[in-house]
Write a protein that holds these residues in place. Structure first.
Motif, PDB file in Angstrom:
ATOM      1  N   GLU A 275     -37.153   1.168  -1.227  1.00  0.00           N
ATOM      2  CA  GLU A 275     -35.838   1.755  -1.502  1.00  0.00           C
ATOM      3  C   GLU A 275     -35.678   2.062  -2.992  1.00  0.00           C
ATOM      4  O   GLU A 275     -35.163   3.120  -3.360  1.00  0.00           O
ATOM      5  N   MET A 276     -36.140   1.147  -3.841  1.00  0.00           N
ATOM      6  CA  MET A 276     -36.032   1.372  -5.287  1.00  0.00           C
ATOM      7  C   MET A 276     -36.863   2.562  -5.724  1.00  0.00           C
ATOM      8  O   MET A 276     -36.425   3.369  -6.557  1.00  0.00           O
ATOM      9  N   GLU A 277     -38.055   2.681  -5.175  1.00  0.00           N
ATOM     10  CA  GLU A 277     -38.908   3.816  -5.527  1.00  0.00           C
ATOM     11  C   GLU A 277     -38.242   5.125  -5.122  1.00  0.00           C
ATOM     12  O   GLU A 277     -38.205   6.083  -5.889  1.00  0.00           O
ATOM     13  N   ILE A 278     -37.673   5.154  -3.935  1.00  0.00           N
ATOM     14  CA  ILE A 278     -36.985   6.356  -3.443  1.00  0.00           C
ATOM     15  C   ILE A 278     -35.756   6.644  -4.296  1.00  0.00           C
ATOM     16  O   ILE A 278     -35.523   7.788  -4.697  1.00  0.00           O
TER      17      ILE A 278
ATOM     18  N   ALA B   2     -31.957  -7.341 -11.786  1.00  0.00           N
ATOM     19  CA  ALA B   2     -30.930  -7.879 -10.884  1.00  0.00           C
ATOM     20  C   ALA B   2     -30.385  -6.790  -9.961  1.00  0.00           C
ATOM     21  O   ALA B   2     -30.212  -7.020  -8.758  1.00  0.00           O
ATOM     22  N   LEU B   3     -30.131  -5.605 -10.518  1.00  0.00           N
ATOM     23  CA  LEU B   3     -29.678  -4.489  -9.680  1.00  0.00           C
ATOM     24  C   LEU B   3     -30.739  -4.112  -8.659  1.00  0.00           C
ATOM     25  O   LEU B   3     -30.441  -3.903  -7.482  1.00  0.00           O
TER      26      LEU B   3
ATOM     27  N   ALA C 147     -33.136  -5.084 -19.351  1.00  0.00           N
ATOM     28  CA  ALA C 147     -34.268  -5.292 -18.432  1.00  0.00           C
ATOM     29  C   ALA C 147     -33.896  -6.319 -17.366  1.00  0.00           C
ATOM     30  O   ALA C 147     -34.178  -6.118 -16.176  1.00  0.00           O
ATOM     31  N   ARG C 148     -33.265  -7.418 -17.782  1.00  0.00           N
ATOM     32  CA  ARG C 148     -32.838  -8.436 -16.805  1.00  0.00           C
ATOM     33  C   ARG C 148     -31.798  -7.862 -15.844  1.00  0.00           C
ATOM     34  O   ARG C 148     -31.845  -8.094 -14.639  1.00  0.00           O
ATOM     35  N   TYR C 149     -30.887  -7.083 -16.385  1.00  0.00           N
ATOM     36  CA  TYR C 149     -29.839  -6.492 -15.550  1.00  0.00           C
ATOM     37  C   TYR C 149     -30.431  -5.477 -14.575  1.00  0.00           C
ATOM     38  O   TYR C 149     -30.054  -5.435 -13.407  1.00  0.00           O
TER      39      TYR C 149
END
Length: 149
Positions: A135-138, A126-127, A121-123
């Motif tokens: 952008e993450m949603e896409i 971070a990504l 989850a932490r990683y």
């Protein structure tokens, strides 16, 4: 509309070939997490994936994991064998069909899953911080679309 390039096209650029880009991104993004599951627990990629499926969904068969994880049954079989040897999971024969084994995490397996899922989850955060929310949603939607059956 832009013309699609073929592999035989002299203008084909491997560095822009989507499967190549996806593989490069997968390798680069998984290396840091690999340090944790391999370094702490001596696990291979298939083993942590089996561990996570059992941690998320509880008791499952190897076939169930294969269908969800899109992994070949021989890779799952090897991973299950190693995880059982390391006492991360138990294998129980099905009473009605002796060919089927039900897999469950042991207390040690649940502890490893808990530890690695918090690291994951932490990683993941971070990504994701490298991108805007949009952008993450896409990206997540596009990857889910590519991975859909």
């Amino acid at each position: 509309m832009k013309r699609a390039l073929s592999v035989t096209d002299p203008k084909f650029d491997l560095t822009k070939f989507l499967p190549y880009l996806l593989n490069q991104a997968a390798e680069a993004s998984s290396l840091e997490f690999q340090r944790h599951y391999k370094g702490r627990y001596g696990m291979l990629r298939t083993e942590w994936r089996v561990l996570f499926h059992l941690g998320l969904y509880g008791r499952m068969t190897a076939s169930d994991i294969g269908a969800r994880a899109k992994m070949h049954k021989t890779k799952i079989s090897r991973a299950v064998q190693r995880l059982a040897e390391q006492r991360f999971l138990t294998r129980t024969r099905d009473k009605g069909d002796r060919r089927v084994e039900h897999l469950e995490l042991t207390a040690q397996g649940r502890k490893a899953y808990s530890d690695l899922s918090s690291v994951a989850a932490r990683y993941d955060n971070a990504l994701a911080s490298q991108f805007t929310e949009q952008e993450m949603e896409i990206l997540r939607r596009a990857l889910l679309k590519l991975g859909a059956d």
